[in-house]
Design a protein around this motif. Structure first.
Motif, short mmCIF file in Angstrom:
data_model
loop_
_atom_site.label_atom_id
_atom_site.label_comp_id
_atom_site.label_asym_id
_atom_site.label_seq_id
_atom_site.Cartn_x
_atom_site.Cartn_y
_atom_site.Cartn_z
N UNK A 121 16.10 -40.97 -34.54
CA UNK A 121 14.63 -40.42 -35.19
C UNK A 121 13.70 -40.16 -34.14
N UNK A 122 12.57 -39.18 -34.49
CA UNK A 122 12.01 -38.96 -33.34
C UNK A 122 10.70 -39.86 -33.23
N UNK A 123 10.33 -40.13 -31.89
CA UNK A 123 9.07 -41.24 -31.79
C UNK A 123 7.84 -40.81 -32.55
N UNK A 124 7.92 -39.68 -33.00
CA UNK A 124 6.84 -39.05 -33.70
C UNK A 124 6.60 -39.91 -35.07
N UNK A 125 7.83 -40.22 -35.71
CA UNK A 125 7.93 -40.86 -36.81
C UNK A 125 7.32 -42.20 -36.84
N UNK A 126 7.14 -42.63 -35.57
CA UNK A 126 6.50 -44.19 -35.42
C UNK A 126 4.83 -44.30 -35.33
N UNK A 127 4.38 -42.87 -35.46
CA UNK A 127 2.97 -43.09 -35.20
C UNK A 127 2.22 -42.51 -36.82
N UNK A 128 0.99 -42.86 -36.58
CA UNK A 128 0.28 -42.78 -38.00
C UNK A 128 -0.62 -41.52 -37.91
N UNK A 129 -1.07 -40.87 -38.89
CA UNK A 129 -1.63 -39.83 -38.81
C UNK A 129 -3.07 -40.18 -38.72
N UNK A 130 -3.95 -39.35 -37.65
CA UNK A 130 -5.31 -39.93 -37.31
C UNK A 130 -6.28 -38.87 -38.12
N UNK A 131 -7.49 -39.49 -38.59
CA UNK A 131 -8.43 -38.41 -39.30
C UNK A 131 -8.89 -37.66 -38.43
N UNK A 132 -8.92 -36.30 -39.06
CA UNK A 132 -9.27 -35.21 -38.34
C UNK A 132 -10.93 -35.27 -38.01
N UNK A 133 -11.58 -35.43 -37.23
CA UNK A 133 -13.00 -35.44 -37.08
C UNK A 133 -13.49 -34.05 -36.72
N UNK A 134 -14.73 -33.88 -36.39
CA UNK A 134 -15.40 -32.70 -36.01
C UNK A 134 -14.78 -32.19 -34.77
N UNK A 135 -14.07 -32.79 -33.86
CA UNK A 135 -13.48 -32.40 -32.73
C UNK A 135 -12.00 -31.77 -32.86
N UNK A 136 -11.53 -32.12 -33.92
CA UNK A 136 -10.04 -31.67 -34.26
C UNK A 136 -10.04 -30.08 -33.88
N UNK A 137 -8.71 -29.86 -33.71
CA UNK A 137 -8.43 -28.52 -33.00
C UNK A 137 -7.00 -28.27 -33.40
N UNK A 138 -6.87 -26.91 -33.58
CA UNK A 138 -5.43 -26.38 -34.06
C UNK A 138 -4.57 -26.61 -32.63
N UNK A 139 -3.42 -26.73 -32.87
CA UNK A 139 -2.39 -27.04 -31.63
C UNK A 139 -2.06 -25.58 -30.83
N UNK A 140 -1.89 -25.56 -29.67
CA UNK A 140 -1.72 -24.39 -28.79
C UNK A 140 -0.13 -24.01 -28.92
N UNK A 141 0.19 -22.74 -29.05
CA UNK A 141 1.47 -22.23 -28.85
C UNK A 141 2.51 -23.38 -27.96
N UNK A 142 2.08 -23.45 -26.89
CA UNK A 142 2.83 -24.36 -26.03
C UNK A 142 2.97 -25.84 -26.44
#
Length: 114
Positions: A1-22
């Motif tokens: 399983x990906x290590x991503x699965x062990x993380x929690x979602x973080x609240x999107x604050x005013x500085x949240x941004x979309x991910x880049x293509x990379x």
């Protein structure tokens, strides 16, 4: 399983941004079976899961729903006989955020109830 699965979602604050293509390409490499699709001009992370019957598909849908409530981040779920399509994106950003990849990994874990 990906290590991503062990993380929690973080609240999107005013500085949240979309991910880049990379960033998207790097994270997508950790999630076999997922793809980026564009609908209504918005990039989304999507995967189709197959099951032996409707009952199994519905049970999976309910597990994903419980995860979504727990993390405060909610997907589009299309449940049909023997299959479920799960689509993640961050509504507030009209695109993909790191949280979407975390939830995709957690969704993969929900296939077996883990």
């Amino acid at each position: 399983m990906s290590s991503l699965a062990n993380q929690a979602c973080q609240a999107c604050g005013p500085d949240a941004r979309r991910l880049s293509p990379e960033e998207i390409a790097r994270l997508l490499a950790e999630l076999p079976g997922w793809q980026v699709v564009e609908r209504e001009g918005i990039e989304r992370l999507e995967r189709l899961y197959r099951f032996k019957d409707f009952k199994s598909a519905l049970a999976f849908t309910n597990r994903v729903g419980a995860l979504a409530e727990e993390q405060g981040h909610h997907p589009a779920l299309l449940t049909e006989w023997g299959k479920v399509t799960v689509t993640w994106w961050t509504h507030a950003l009209n695109g993909l955020h790191y949280n979407d990849f975390v939830m995709a990994a957690k969704t993969d874990g929900a296939v077996t109830g883990g």
